[in-house]
Design a protein around this motif. Structure first.
Motif, PDB file in Angstrom:
ATOM      1  N   ARG A 419      -4.527   2.791  -4.071  1.00  0.00           N
ATOM      2  CA  ARG A 419      -5.520   3.343  -3.140  1.00  0.00           C
ATOM      3  C   ARG A 419      -5.949   4.719  -3.624  1.00  0.00           C
ATOM      4  NH1 ARG A 419      -8.809   0.466  -0.072  1.00  0.00           N
ATOM      5  NH2 ARG A 419      -9.753   1.677   1.608  1.00  0.00           N
ATOM      6  N   LEU A 420      -7.242   4.989  -3.538  1.00  0.00           N
ATOM      7  CA  LEU A 420      -7.776   6.324  -3.801  1.00  0.00           C
ATOM      8  C   LEU A 420      -7.661   7.160  -2.535  1.00  0.00           C
ATOM      9  CD1 LEU A 420     -11.009   5.312  -5.775  1.00  0.00           C
ATOM     10  CD2 LEU A 420      -8.854   6.163  -6.727  1.00  0.00           C
ATOM     11  N   ILE A 421      -7.157   8.383  -2.685  1.00  0.00           N
ATOM     12  CA  ILE A 421      -6.974   9.274  -1.531  1.00  0.00           C
ATOM     13  C   ILE A 421      -8.046  10.365  -1.573  1.00  0.00           C
ATOM     14  CG2 ILE A 421      -5.353  10.686  -0.251  1.00  0.00           C
ATOM     15  CD1 ILE A 421      -4.459   7.769  -0.637  1.00  0.00           C
ATOM     16  N   PRO A 422      -9.002  10.333  -0.639  1.00  0.00           N
ATOM     17  CA  PRO A 422     -10.146  11.248  -0.682  1.00  0.00           C
ATOM     18  C   PRO A 422      -9.764  12.704  -0.419  1.00  0.00           C
ATOM     19  CG  PRO A 422     -10.591   9.335   0.701  1.00  0.00           C
ATOM     20  CD  PRO A 422      -9.120   9.334   0.421  1.00  0.00           C
ATOM     21  N   VAL A 423     -10.661  13.592  -0.817  1.00  0.00           N
ATOM     22  CA  VAL A 423     -10.500  15.026  -0.561  1.00  0.00           C
ATOM     23  C   VAL A 423     -10.327  15.279   0.933  1.00  0.00           C
ATOM     24  CG1 VAL A 423     -11.614  17.295  -0.754  1.00  0.00           C
ATOM     25  CG2 VAL A 423     -11.867  15.624  -2.604  1.00  0.00           C
ATOM     26  N   ALA A 424     -11.004  14.492   1.767  1.00  0.00           N
ATOM     27  CA  ALA A 424     -10.941  14.693   3.221  1.00  0.00           C
ATOM     28  C   ALA A 424      -9.521  14.629   3.756  1.00  0.00           C
ATOM     29  CB  ALA A 424     -11.814  13.656   3.923  1.00  0.00           C
ATOM     30  N   ILE A 504       0.922  -0.865   0.780  1.00  0.00           N
ATOM     31  CA  ILE A 504      -0.177   0.085   0.613  1.00  0.00           C
ATOM     32  C   ILE A 504      -1.010   0.201   1.886  1.00  0.00           C
ATOM     33  CG2 ILE A 504      -2.029  -1.428  -0.222  1.00  0.00           C
ATOM     34  CD1 ILE A 504      -1.004   1.875  -1.886  1.00  0.00           C
ATOM     35  N   ASP A 505      -0.748  -0.656   2.872  1.00  0.00           N
ATOM     36  CA  ASP A 505      -1.556  -0.660   4.096  1.00  0.00           C
ATOM     37  C   ASP A 505      -1.616   0.698   4.806  1.00  0.00           C
ATOM     38  OD1 ASP A 505      -2.496  -3.225   3.870  1.00  0.00           O
ATOM     39  OD2 ASP A 505      -0.974  -4.119   5.179  1.00  0.00           O
ATOM     40  N   PRO A 506      -0.509   1.458   4.884  1.00  0.00           N
ATOM     41  CA  PRO A 506      -0.623   2.769   5.536  1.00  0.00           C
ATOM     42  C   PRO A 506      -1.655   3.684   4.872  1.00  0.00           C
ATOM     43  CG  PRO A 506       1.680   2.144   5.325  1.00  0.00           C
ATOM     44  CD  PRO A 506       0.898   1.145   4.540  1.00  0.00           C
ATOM     45  N   SER A 514     -12.335   4.621   1.333  1.00  0.00           N
ATOM     46  CA  SER A 514     -12.277   4.975  -0.085  1.00  0.00           C
ATOM     47  C   SER A 514     -12.322   3.710  -0.937  1.00  0.00           C
ATOM     48  CB  SER A 514     -11.039   5.816  -0.384  1.00  0.00           C
ATOM     49  OG  SER A 514      -9.840   5.102  -0.159  1.00  0.00           O
ATOM     50  N   GLY A 515     -11.216   3.343  -1.554  1.00  0.00           N
ATOM     51  CA  GLY A 515     -11.214   2.159  -2.393  1.00  0.00           C
ATOM     52  C   GLY A 515      -9.972   2.121  -3.242  1.00  0.00           C
ATOM     53  N   ALA A 516     -10.006   1.312  -4.302  1.00  0.00           N
ATOM     54  CA  ALA A 516      -8.866   1.154  -5.197  1.00  0.00           C
ATOM     55  C   ALA A 516      -9.376   1.125  -6.629  1.00  0.00           C
ATOM     56  CB  ALA A 516      -8.106  -0.128  -4.880  1.00  0.00           C
ATOM     57  N   TYR A 517      -8.487   1.444  -7.548  1.00  0.00           N
ATOM     58  CA  TYR A 517      -8.813   1.442  -8.975  1.00  0.00           C
ATOM     59  C   TYR A 517      -8.711   0.020  -9.496  1.00  0.00           C
ATOM     60  CZ  TYR A 517      -8.204   2.541 -13.987  1.00  0.00           C
ATOM     61  OH  TYR A 517      -8.303   2.596 -15.355  1.00  0.00           O
TER      62      TYR A 517
END
Length: 578
Positions: A419-424, A504-506, A514-517
C-alpha cells in the motif's frame, strides 16, 4: 519501421490444451526461423528427480543436481535458466501441486525429490522459450502464437512477484541475452528537434541487470539508482511498472528517468518511442506494467554524475517494551521533514531498524538532520542497538553496504502485498499516531514487513508517466510478505494468500484513495485497476487495444487482461471467489 504481421489470428480465448498438440514440424520450423535459439523450458531442479511427468524435458543427473543444490538460492544460476524463477511458486502449478522443487532450507532433503510421490512436473514453466537477439525473433514469436494459439509470456530474469513471466503450456519471449550497454553522454531522443537539450544517459539491452549496470556506471563516473536487488533487469518490468529505489525521493522513479524505448508490439510494429514520436506507447510503458504493450529490446535511461552518499544503518532493540512504537512514532512524526531534506530509506519494522541515503546534504548537514534519530536509538533507548553512519565515496560502495541489507529471498516461494501511504497520513497528530500504531501492530501479523521511504516527493510528477498518480502524493510504500516451502498443500495456500491480503487491510483503510505498487502487489488486489493506475487506467486500456488488439500479451491483473478464467491462469490459487 512498421512490420505488420499478415497471419490470421487463431482465437486466443481457447488455447491448445498443450504445446504437444502442435506438430513437431512447426516447432522445428520456429527453431530454424530464430536461428536455433528455441529452448525447451526445463524445470530448474529437474536433474535431481528420478521421475518426471510426461513431456518434461531433461534427465536425472547427479553432478548437475549437486550444482543445483549448491546454488538453489543463488540468483546467477536461476536467472540464466529458462526454467528458473526467483520465487519458486511461479515454477509450479499451485492449484494442483504439480511442481519440481527442492527444500530451500535443506536442498539435499530427499523428501522433496526422492520419494515416489515427488514427480518433477512442468508446472507453470514455459514449455519453450526463444532467446531473443532482435526484433525478428519477437515477431516470430508473435506469428507462432497467432498461428497456433499458444500463450506468450515475456521473461527476463524471472524476478517478479505476480507470476507474469510464466504460464502453463506457454512460449516465452526470453530477453535475458540482450546485454548491450552504451554510454550516451549527450543523448537526444530520436527525431526530436534541436531545441530538445541533450541529457546524460545510457542505452541498455533488455537483458542487462543492475549488477552489470552499476559496474558500468562506476567505470564511467556515473550514478544509476537501482532497486533493492541487483539481479533485477534494468529495462524490463522494473521500470515499466514504476521502479522505486533508495534515491527515488530526489531522482524519481525508474519510469521517470526513461528517455527512449525500442519496442516490438504485438501488432507488428518495431518502434522507437520517446517524447517526440510514438508518444502514446512511450507513456504507457513508463508505468503501465511489463509484459503488456510490447517487448522491450532496449531502453535509454537518464544518468547522474558520480556522487558521494551519506549512508545510515540503525537498529533498535525490539525486546524492550515500548521501543518499537517509539521508533515508529519518531519516523512518522519526522517523515515529511526527512523527505524535504532529501532522505530515502528502507524501514525494517520487524527489527525495528532502518537504512538511509542522502546525496543532497553535506556530511555535516546530514548528521545534524538525523541527530534526533541517533539520540533516540543510542541514548534514549535501552538494550542492544546499532548506529552506523558513513559518507560513501560513490554509489557502488554505498549499495552493498546499505541497500543489500534488505536480503531479498531467492529460491523461495514468497508472495507480497502493498500500500502507498500518502503525505496526508503524516500531516496531523491524529493520523500520525494511527499510522504508528498500525505499523507496530502489523509486526505480529506477518513474517516480513518493509516500509520504503521511496516515493518521488522532492522529484515530483514532472515527467508525465503512467504510474499511479498516488505515487507522487505519497511518502511511503509499505510491503508485507510471507514465504513457504515445497511441501505446502494447495488447500493451505489459499489461506496463506488470503491472510496476507487481510494483513494490509488496516492500511487500505488508513489510505483508501491511494493505491499499491504493481510490481510488489497483492496477487488478489481488490479494485486493481484503480489501485495500480488510478485515473490513468482508461487511457492505458485504449493504448493496449491499439497495439495488442488480439491479446497476444496477457498477464495477471495487467492492463486489459482476459481475466482469471482464462486457461493460462489455471495454476493460480483461487481465494474469495477470484
Amino acid at each position: 519501421m512498421l512490420l505488420l504481421l499478415a497471419l490470421a489470428a487463431a482465437p486466443l480465448s481457447s488455447y491448445a490444451a498443450a504445446t504437444s498438440s502442435i506438430p513437431q514440424s512447426a516447432w522445428t520450423q520456429l527453431n530454424s526461423t530464430v536461428g536455433g535459439r528455441l529452448h525447451q523450458g526445463i524445470p530448474f531442479a529437474r536433474s535431481c528427480f528420478t521421475h518426471a511427468a510426461a513431456g518434461v524435458g531433461g534427465t536425472q543427473n547427479a553432478a548437475a543436481c549437486a550444482t543445483i543444490q549448491a546454488n538453489y538460492i543463488n540468483t546467477t544460476l536461476l536467472q540464466d535458466n529458462l526454467g528458473g524463477y526467483i520465487n519458486t511458486q511461479w515454477e509450479t502449478c499451485q492449484a494442483t501441486s504439480e511442481q519440481c522443487l527442492l527444500d530451500f532450507q535443506n536442498t539435499s532433503d530427499p523428501a522433496a525429490f526422492n520419494v515416489p510421490s515427488r514427480i518433477c512436473s512442468q508446472g507453470s514453466v514455459p514449455d519453450y522459450g526463444i532467446k531473443i537477439t532482435g526484433a525478428s525473433d519477437v515477431l516470430a514469436a508473435y506469428a507462432f502464437s497467432k498461428a497456433h494459439g499458444v500463450p506468450l509470456v515475456v521473461k527476463g530474469t524471472g524476478h517478479e512477484y505476480k507470476g507474469r513471466s510464466g504460464a502453463p503450456g506457454s512460449l516465452a519471449i526470453w530477453t535475458h541475452g540482450l546485454k548491450s550497454i552504451t554510454n550516451a553522454p549527450k543523448f537526444v531522443p530520436t527525431n526530436c528537434p534541436k531545441s530538445v537539450a541533450p541529457r546524460t544517459a545510457v542505452t541498455i539491452g533488455a537483458g542487462v541487470m543492475y549488477e552489470e549496470l552499476i559496474d558500468f556506471a562506476d567505470a564511467n563516473s556515473l550514478t544509476i539508482p537501482a532497486g533493492g536487488c541487483i539481479s533485477v533487469g534494468a529495462a524490463g518490468g522494473y521500470p515499466q511498472g514504476g521502479g522505486h529505489s533508495m534515491f527515488s525521493n530526489t531522482h524519481g522513479l525508474a519510469a521517470d528517468r526513461v528517455l527512449e524505448i525500442e519496442v516490438v508490439t504485438p501488432r507488428g510494429d518495431h518502434l522507437i518511442a520517446n517524447q517526440c514520436q510514438n508518444t502514446d506507447i512511450f507513456w504507457a510503458m513508463r508505468g503501465g506494467g511489463g509484459g503488456t504493450f510490447g517487448v522491450t529490446l532496449s531502453m535509454t535511461t537518464l544518468t547522474f554524475p558520480a556522487t558521494q552518499v551519506n549512508g545510515v544503518f540503525a537498529i533498535a532493540d525490539n525486546s524492550v517494551p515500548g521501543q518499537r512504537l517509539a521508533f515508529f512514532q519518531w519516523m512518522v512524526d519526522n517523515a515529511i521533514s526527512l523527505a524535504q531534506q532529501g532522505w530515502g530509506y528502507y524501514l525494517y519494522p520487524t527489527i525495528p531498524g532502518i537504512a538511509m541515503s542522502n546525496t543532497v546534504l553535506s556530511q555535516e548537514e546530514a548528521e545534524a538532520s538525523i541527530a534526533g534519530l541517533k539520540t533516540l536509538i543510542t541514548q534514549n533507548f535501552t538494550g542492544a542497538s546499532v548506529w552506523e553512519m558513513t559518507l560513501e565515496p560513490n554509489y557502488k560502495t554505498y549499495y552493498p553496504k546499505y541497500v543489500t541489507n534488505i536480503a531479498v529471498p531467492v529460491g523461495v516461494a514468497m508472495t507480497v502485498t502493498s500500500r502507498l501511504i500518502p503525505v496526508a497520513n503524516f500531516q496531523t497528530e491524529k493520523s500520525r499516531a494511527e499510522l504508528a500504531q498500525a505499523m507496530t501492530a502489523l509486526i505480529d501479523e506477518v513474517p516480513v514487513a518493509l516500509g520504503f521511504g521511496v516515493a518521488p516527493f522532492v522529484h515530483g510528477n514532472n515527467n508525465d508517466t503512467s504510474v499511479n498518480p498516488a505515487w507522487y502524493e505519497s511518502l511511503w510504500h509499505l510491503a508485507l510478505a510471507t514465504t513457504w516451502n515445497f511441501n505446502e498443500t494447495s488447500s493451505s495456500l489459499s489461506t496463506i494468500y488470503s491472510d496476507l491480503s487481510s494483513a494490509i487491510d488496516p492500511f487500505r483503510a488508513l489510505a483508501p484513495n491511494s493505491g499499491a505498487y504493481v510490481n510488489e502487489a497483492d496477487i488478489y488486489e481488490p479494485d486493481w485497476e484503480q489501485s495500480f493506475w488510478g485515473d490513468n487506467y482508461a487511457r492505458l486500456l485504449s493504448i493496449k487495444q491499439k497495439y495488442d488488439p488480439n491479446h497476444l500479451l496477457d498477464c495477471w491483473q495487467c492492463v486489459g487482461w482476459n481475466g482469471p478464467k482464462d486457461a493460462r491462469y489455471k495454476c493460480y490459487i483461487n481465494i474469495d471467489g477470484v
